[in-house]
Design a protein around this motif. Structure first.
Motif, PDB file in Angstrom:
ATOM      1  N   TYR A  47      -5.514   3.758   0.762  1.00 27.96           N
ATOM      2  CA  TYR A  47      -5.797   4.865   1.684  1.00 27.96           C
ATOM      3  C   TYR A  47      -6.681   4.409   2.843  1.00 27.96           C
ATOM      4  CZ  TYR A  47      -7.168   9.345   3.549  1.00 27.96           C
ATOM      5  OH  TYR A  47      -7.402  10.395   4.400  1.00 27.96           O
ATOM      6  N   GLU A  48      -7.650   3.535   2.544  1.00 19.93           N
ATOM      7  CA  GLU A  48      -8.558   3.047   3.587  1.00 19.93           C
ATOM      8  C   GLU A  48      -7.796   2.336   4.690  1.00 19.93           C
ATOM      9  OE1 GLU A  48     -11.385   0.449   5.648  1.00 19.93           O
ATOM     10  OE2 GLU A  48      -9.784  -0.218   4.332  1.00 19.93           O
TER      11      GLU A  48
ATOM     12  N   GLY B 114       7.415   5.242   6.780  1.00 20.86           N
ATOM     13  CA  GLY B 114       7.322   6.126   7.944  1.00 20.86           C
ATOM     14  C   GLY B 114       6.562   7.413   7.660  1.00 20.86           C
ATOM     15  N   ALA B 115       5.790   7.476   6.581  1.00 14.53           N
ATOM     16  CA  ALA B 115       5.079   8.700   6.212  1.00 14.53           C
ATOM     17  C   ALA B 115       4.070   9.098   7.281  1.00 14.53           C
ATOM     18  CB  ALA B 115       4.369   8.512   4.874  1.00 14.53           C
ATOM     19  N   THR B 116       3.885  10.397   7.456  1.00 15.17           N
ATOM     20  CA  THR B 116       2.916  10.896   8.430  1.00 15.17           C
ATOM     21  C   THR B 116       1.497  10.784   7.872  1.00 15.17           C
ATOM     22  OG1 THR B 116       3.014  13.168   7.590  1.00 15.17           O
ATOM     23  CG2 THR B 116       4.628  12.537   9.280  1.00 15.17           C
TER      24      THR B 116
ATOM     25  N   TYR C 265       0.811  -1.208   0.000  1.00 16.86           N
ATOM     26  CA  TYR C 265       0.000   0.000   0.000  1.00 16.86           C
ATOM     27  C   TYR C 265       0.849   1.265   0.000  1.00 16.86           C
ATOM     28  CZ  TYR C 265      -3.969  -3.061   0.984  1.00 16.86           C
ATOM     29  OH  TYR C 265      -4.939  -4.026   0.901  1.00 16.86           O
ATOM     30  N   TYR C 266       2.010   1.210   0.642  1.00 15.82           N
ATOM     31  CA  TYR C 266       2.897   2.370   0.639  1.00 15.82           C
ATOM     32  C   TYR C 266       3.385   2.661  -0.777  1.00 15.82           C
ATOM     33  CZ  TYR C 266       3.039   2.003   5.737  1.00 15.82           C
ATOM     34  OH  TYR C 266       2.690   1.969   7.064  1.00 15.82           O
ATOM     35  N   GLU C 267       3.729   1.596  -1.508  1.00 15.21           N
ATOM     36  CA  GLU C 267       4.208   1.765  -2.882  1.00 15.21           C
ATOM     37  C   GLU C 267       3.089   2.292  -3.783  1.00 15.21           C
ATOM     38  OE1 GLU C 267       6.170  -0.893  -6.508  1.00 15.21           O
ATOM     39  OE2 GLU C 267       6.036  -1.709  -4.473  1.00 15.21           O
ATOM     40  N   ILE C 268       1.848   1.836  -3.541  1.00 19.61           N
ATOM     41  CA  ILE C 268       0.707   2.288  -4.345  1.00 19.61           C
ATOM     42  C   ILE C 268       0.513   3.797  -4.214  1.00 19.61           C
ATOM     43  CG2 ILE C 268      -1.817   2.181  -4.538  1.00 19.61           C
ATOM     44  CD1 ILE C 268      -1.603  -0.792  -3.796  1.00 19.61           C
TER      45      ILE C 268
END
Length: 388
Positions: free
Chosen positions: A53-54, A14-16, A5-8
């Motif tokens: 995102y969900e 570690g994103a806020t 999901y981070y790559e998507i």
């Protein structure tokens, strides 16, 4: 194959939360089906972005995803379920795993919703109706240095909205009625339901019949045309207290624009500008001035009258006073607004050296010079200093 999901969303692990929202908003606008009609890849990408995102926008789901991967993030929670990649459940985005309120604020889903469909996704904030307070008015006024020091009263001519005398602020012609708006049944809003890719969505907008008031006049007032107020010039007396300073603001309660439908009037804010004085300089509640004296007055001492804001005051200049000496006149300054009493007046003495001397004055100054024991090598050069 498990989805990252981070790559998507194109963000690091570690994103806020704010980074997650920004990334989602940017990608959702880019791949939204309404902007990419007929593009199956864009539709699939859009579903994938929403699924990512969900999960990442929910702290619990994100924690489970980070620990157990895609399957662990969806167990025990509403939403997409089972990693199918569909809109999720029988209710789609309206299911328990999707909350419009979680996207509110800068960069949230509300902005995207309005971009594509208009109106608001959150239709639970009706426009306030009934009595409305009048608007405030700002006015700028210049007064003199002395008026600021001692206080004064001024009459202002202010053009503002006042209740219509003909209809007494109802907006209706005398003898006619104010009735409930039939378009919105008095709610001040109209609700519309439209079909979207998310299913049926309702939007609420201000009623075009009564402009959100919930009521209309059977016959509008012939003077104000239903506006309830008219513009009129009125005289307002302003009391300026002693000691007011430059750039001060006075508030006059209830002297602003008239309220609507029985609402209270606004306030009048008067911004004060104090004109500078040619004689005095203000520092807080203290006053400063300069007095020029003759060289002989500084040498021998003198009694003189000093001009203050309270009139002329006697000041004794002691013998040997140097130029730049400051004398304090206690409580001859400006009245203090809250604490009582007055500030002080400070007089700076400037000793003037004569530029032109008569022949007799030159002889006397030379005698004094010689009497002091000083040696003059060039008398003409010495006396030349006194020539203009």
């Amino acid at each position: 194959m498990a989805k990252d999901y981070y790559e998507i969303l194109g963000i690091p692990k570690g994103a806020t939360d704010q980074d997650v929202k920004k990334a989602y908003r940017r990608l959702a606008l880019r791949y939204h089906p309404d902007k990419n009609k007929g593009d199956k890849d864009a539709e699939a990408k859009f579903k994938e972005i929403n699924q990512a995102y969900e999960i990442l926008s929910d702290s619990q789901k994100r924690s489970n995803y980070d620990r157990f991967g895609e399957t662990g993030s969806q167990q025990g929670f509403g939403g997409y379920g089972g990693g199918s990649g569909s809109y999720g459940g029988a209710n789609g985005f309206g299911g328990e795993g999707f909350d419009f309120s979680s996207f509110s604020g800068a960069g949230g889903f509300s902005d995207i919703f309005e971009s594509f469909f208009g109106g608001s996704a959150n239709a639970s904030s009706p426009k306030k109706r009934g009595p409305k307070q009048g608007e405030d008015i700002e006015f700028r006024m210049q007064i003199s240095f002395e008026e600021a020091a001692f206080g004064t009263e001024k009459d202002l001519m202010v053009t503002k909205a006042v209740n219509c005398d003909h209809c007494h602020g109802t907006g209706a012609e005398p003898g006619s009625k104010v009735v409930i708006c039939k378009t919105c049944n008095g709610s001040g809003e109209v609700r519309a339901v439209r079909q979207t890719i998310f299913g049926q969505m309702a939007t609420t907008t201000t009623c075009p019949g009564c402009y959100g008031e919930g009521r209309i006049q059977e016959h509008k007032c012939v003077v104000c045309n239903g506006a309830t107020r008219i513009r009129k010039e009125e005289k307002v007396r302003v009391r300026i207290p002693a000691g007011v300073d430059n750039d001060s603001t006075l508030r006059l309660n209830g002297k602003g624009q008239a309220g609507v439908y029985g609402g209270t009037p606004g306030d009048l804010y008067v911004h004060i500008k104090v004109a500078p004085s040619k004689k005095f300089l203000r520092n807080g509640y203290d006053v400063h001035s300069e007095e020029h004296i003759h060289l002989l007055q500084a040498i021998l001492g003198a009694d003189m009258d000093v001009e203050t804001i309270h009139g002329k005051i006697g000041l004794k200049i002691p013998a040997g006073t140097q130029s730049g000496k400051v004398f304090k006149l206690k409580e001859y300054g400006i009245e203090k607004l809250r604490s009582g009493g007055k500030g002080d007046h400070f007089v700076k003495i400037i000793v003037d050296i004569p530029l032109k001397l008569s022949r007799k004055e030159k002889e006397l100054y030379l005698q004094l010079f010689q009497e002091s024991g000083l040696v003059v090598k060039d008398k003409e050069s010495f006396f030349g200093k006194f020539r203009g």
